[in-house]
Design an enzyme around this catalytic site. Structure first.
Site, PDB file in Angstrom:
ATOM      1  N   THR A 283       0.834  -1.195   0.000  1.00 14.15           N
ATOM      2  CA  THR A 283       0.000   0.000   0.000  1.00 14.15           C
ATOM      3  C   THR A 283       0.870   1.246   0.000  1.00 14.15           C
ATOM      4  O   THR A 283       2.033   1.218   0.412  1.00 14.15           O
ATOM      5  CB  THR A 283      -0.893   0.078   1.250  1.00 14.15           C
ATOM      6  N   ASP A 284       0.306   2.355  -0.449  1.00 17.14           N
ATOM      7  CA  ASP A 284       0.891   3.651  -0.137  1.00 17.14           C
ATOM      8  C   ASP A 284       0.679   3.866   1.363  1.00 17.14           C
ATOM      9  O   ASP A 284       0.020   3.082   2.048  1.00 17.14           O
ATOM     10  CB  ASP A 284       0.221   4.747  -0.961  1.00 17.14           C
ATOM     11  N   ALA A 285       1.241   4.930   1.907  1.00 14.55           N
ATOM     12  CA  ALA A 285       1.202   5.159   3.349  1.00 14.55           C
ATOM     13  C   ALA A 285      -0.229   5.104   3.885  1.00 14.55           C
ATOM     14  O   ALA A 285      -1.120   5.798   3.371  1.00 14.55           O
ATOM     15  CB  ALA A 285       1.833   6.502   3.687  1.00 14.55           C
TER      16      ALA A 285
END
Length: 572
Positions: A283-285
Site C-alpha cells: 500500500t501507499d502510506a
C-alpha cells in the site's frame, strides 16, 4: 491466486522455493502478521524495541547520514528473525536515503534532457547510494503520467505526460538500479497503481479518482505497468486512487467504487490476473487521509490485505494495527490462504534479493564515488534547464539591468509558522550568490509590516508598491514548490501578500524572470512574467544552470512538454 516462485520477479530455484514454503508453514500466525507490515522508524531505541517485538517485514528509516542510517539498520536486523526490507523514497537521488546523499534530479528533468540514459544514471545512483545507507528497496520509479497539468503529485515526480515517455524512462530507471546494485539485494517499486496524474488532488489529504475510461486506461497506465512488469519490477505500490471505469467493468455498474488499496478488482483482478504481476504489492502510506477517511482503521487494514495488498505501509499505533490484522486473520475475514500467499511473496522477494535462504549473500555496503555522482547531477541540471517562455526580456546583463530584485516564493515559507526568513533558504542564498557573481547588485523585498485590518492591508499595498517603484532594474522570482501534500490538495503559487510589494505586479514595467525549482506549471499563476524557466530541483547545479541561461552565458538545453503551458491559449 497461485504465486509462481520460479517465475519473475523471484526466479527462485527449487531449493529456494522449498525453503520459502517450509518457512511460511512453520511460522506462527503472529509472526506471519508481522511480515505484513512496513514500519516508519526513527533512529532510536524505541524503534529497535518495536521491530524486535513485532518482527515487521520492513522499515523505512528516519533521517540521518548514510553511516547513521546504516548503523541503525544493522541494529534492526540484529533483532529481526528475517532480514528486513529497508525502504526509501529514492526518486530524485541518494538524498532520498540519507541526508548526505546526492541529489541527481527529478524524473521530469531526465525527460527534459531527451535522453533516457539520464534515467538509468538516476536509478544507478539511487541504488548505489541507497545500499551505502543500508536501504535496499526504492519506492521508485514513479510510474504516474502527468495527464492533468493541475495535478501536483505527479508533476515533476513523473517521467512526463505521455505513456510512451513514462514507460521508457521508468524502465530505464529500473535497469539503472539493477546495474547500480551490482549483485547486491535491491528492489524497485513502481508507483502509484492504478495511476496518479489525472485527478488534480492529493491522496495525503483526500482519496482521488483516475477518471479515464477503460480503453484510455489500458492504453496509458495499463501500458506503463505492463512494460514495467515485463521488465521485472518486483514490487508495486498501490495508491489510494479509485478507478471507477474498471471497477464497473469488472463488477457491474452498481459496484461500490473504492480506492485501489481497498479494491480487489483493481489490486488483484486487474493488476495480477490481467497484467500478470507476480510480485509484491504494498500500500501507499496508510496514514494518508485518502485511506483513513474510508472507514474504521481496523477494518481498512483488513480490507487492504483482502484486496490483495501484501504489505501495509506504516502504522499509526503498532499495537492496535497489528492486533486489527491479527483479529482479521483469526476470525476468517482474511483467509489462511491469503495470509500465506502474502507472506510467501514477501519471503520470496527477500530470498530473490539474497537476503536470506539458500544462496543468501553478505549485504555489504558499496563504496560511493560522490564526486562522480555530483558530476552526473550537474550534467542533468545543465541539460534539462528549460526556457518555457521568453517575451524578449532575455538575456539580462549587468550593464543594462544591474539592480536585481530577488523574490523567493517558497512552499515552505508560505507556512506562517515557518521560522526561517526566505533569504536564508539555501535556494535563495545560492541564487543571490550566482547573480552577484555574474555582476548584479541583488536585493530582497523588505519585511512586510503587521496587517491587522483592511486599512493596514491597503496601506501596505499603496506605500509598499510606491516605495518599490524605481528600486530595481529587473526581477528574478524563484519558485520552490514541490507538491503541497500536508497543506492542501493542490500546489499553486501563493504570494506573501496578494497585490503586495513581493507579488509581480511590476512585471509589466521591468524585465521579470520566474525560475521554478520544483513544480513545472507556474505559468498559470504568473503569465505576466517576461520569461519563465523550469529547473525542476533545488540544487546548486540547477541554480547555476538557470543563471547561466538568464545572462546568456549558456543556452537553455531542456525541452518542456505541453503541461508547462498549463492549457493557456493566451499568455497575458
Amino acid at each position: 491466486m497461485t504465486t509462481d516462485l520460479a517465475a519473475a520477479p523471484y526466479s527462485l530455484t527449487p531449493q529456494q522455493q522449498a525453503w520459502v514454503r517450509a518457512r511460511v508453514a512453520a511460522m506462527p500466525l503472529e509472526a506471519k502478521v508481522g511480515q505484513l507490515f512496513v514500519a516508519h522508524t526513527e533512529l532510536d531505541d524505541e524503534s529497535v524495541a518495536l521491530v524486535e517485538r513485532y518482527q515487521f517485514a520492513g522499515v523505512r528509516p528516519g533521517s540521518g547520514t548514510a553511516d547513521e542510517v546504516a548503523a541503525f539498520v544493522d541494529r534492526l536486523n540484529g533483532v529481526s528473525d528475517v532480514p528486513l526490507l529497508v525502504g526509501a523514497n529514492l526518486e530524485f537521488g541518494g538524498d532520498g536515503a540519507a541526508k548526505d546523499g546526492t541529489l541527481i534530479g527529478a524524473p521530469l528533468q531526465c525527460v527534459a534532457t531527451g535522453d533516457p540514459v539520464t534515467a538509468e544514471d538516476l536509478g544507478r545512483v539511487c541504488a548505489r547510494e541507497g545500499l551505502a545507507a543500508a536501504t535496499n528497496w526504492a519506492f521508485a520509479p514513479v510510474a504516474d503520467i502527468h495527464v492533468n497539468w493541475r495535478n501536483a503529485v505527479a508533476s515533476h515526480r513523473a517521467f512526463g505526460d505521455t505513456a510512451a515517455d513514462v514507460a521508457e524512462y521508468a524502465a530505464a530507471y529500473h535497469r539503472g538500479a539493477a546495474e547500480g546494485a551490482a549483485g547486491l539485494g535491491f528492489a524497485t517499486c513502481a508507483k502509484h497503481f492504478p495511476g496518479d496524474g489525472v485527478d488534480e488532488r492529493d491522496q495525503h489529504v483526500v482519496a482521488t479518482v483516475n477518471t479515464l475510461d477503460a480503453g484510455e486506461w489500458r492504453g496509458t497506465f495499463g501500458r506503463v505497468y505492463g512494460s514495467l512488469i515485463e521488465a521485472g519490477v518486483p514490487t508495486v505500490m498501490i495508491g489510494h486512487i479509485a478507478l471507477p471505469a474498471l471497477t464497473r467493468e469488472l463488477l457491474g455498474d452498481d459496484a461500490r467504487v473504492r480506492p485501489a488499496t481497498l479494491a480487489p478488482e483493481i489490486t488483484t483482478t486487474l493488476l495480477r490476473e490481467e497484467l500478470g504481476f507476480n510480485g509484491v504489492a504494498v500500500t501507499d502510506a496508510t496514514h494518508m487521509v485518502g485511506f483513513t477517511s474510508q472507514g474504521r482503521r481496523a477494518d481498512l487494514l483488513v480490507d487492504s490485505v483482502v484486496a490483495g495488498c501484501d504489505l501495509l505501509l506504516f502504522l499509526r499505533d503498532a499495537e492496535a494495527d497489528v492486533a486489527a490484522v491479527l483479529a482479521g486473520a483469526q476470525d476468517g475475514r482474511i483467509s489462511p490462504t491469503r495470509v500465506d500467499e502474502a507472506v510467501t511473496r514477501v519471503l520470496a522477494l527477500k530470498v530473490s534479493m539474497g537476503l536470506c535462504g539458500p544462496g543468501a549473500v553478505p549485504q555489504e555496503r558499496p563504496e560511493v564515488d560522490r564526486a562522480a555522482h555530483r558530476a552526473i547531477g550537474a550534467d542533468v541540471a545543465r541539460r534539462s534547464a528549460t526556457l518555457v517562455l521568453d517575451k524578449g526580456v532575455l538575456p539580462l546583463r549587468p550593464e543594462t539591468h544591474r539592480r536585481i530584485r530577488l523574490v523567493v516564493n517558497s512552499e515552505l515559507a508560505s507556512n506562517p509558522e515557518f521560522p526561517i526568513p526566505v533569504e536564508h533558504l539555501p535556494i535563495a542564498r545560492w541564487m543571490a550568490a550566482e547573480l552577484a557573481a555574474a555582476g548584479f547588485e541583488v536585493s530582497f523585498p523588505g519585511k512586510l509590516p503587521p496587517v491587522r485590518s483592511l486599512g493596514d492591508y491597503m496601506r501596505v499595498i499603496a506605500e509598499g508598491n510606491v516605495a518599490a517603484e524605481g528600486e530595481f532594474d529587473a526581477a528574478v522570482v524563484v519558485a520552490h514548490y514541490v507538491g503541497a501534500g500536508a497543506q492542501s490538495t493542490v500546489s499553486r503559487l501563493r504570494w506573501p501578500m496578494a497585490m503586495g510589494p513581493a507579488a509581480p505586479w511590476w512585471a509589466g514595467q521591468v524585465p521579470t524572470v520566474l525560475v521554478s525549482f520544483g513544480v513545472p506549471t507556474h505559468l498559470a499563476d504568473a503569465p505576466m512574467v517576461g520569461a519563465l524557466v523550469n529547473c525542476y530541483t533545488p540544487s546548486e547545479a540547477a541554480v547555476r544552470a538557470a543563471v547561466d541561461g538568464i545572462v546568456g552565458a549558456e543556452p537553455f538545453l531542456g525541452t518542456a512538454n505541453a503541461n508547462a503551458r498549463c492549457g493557456l491559449t493566451e499568455v497575458l
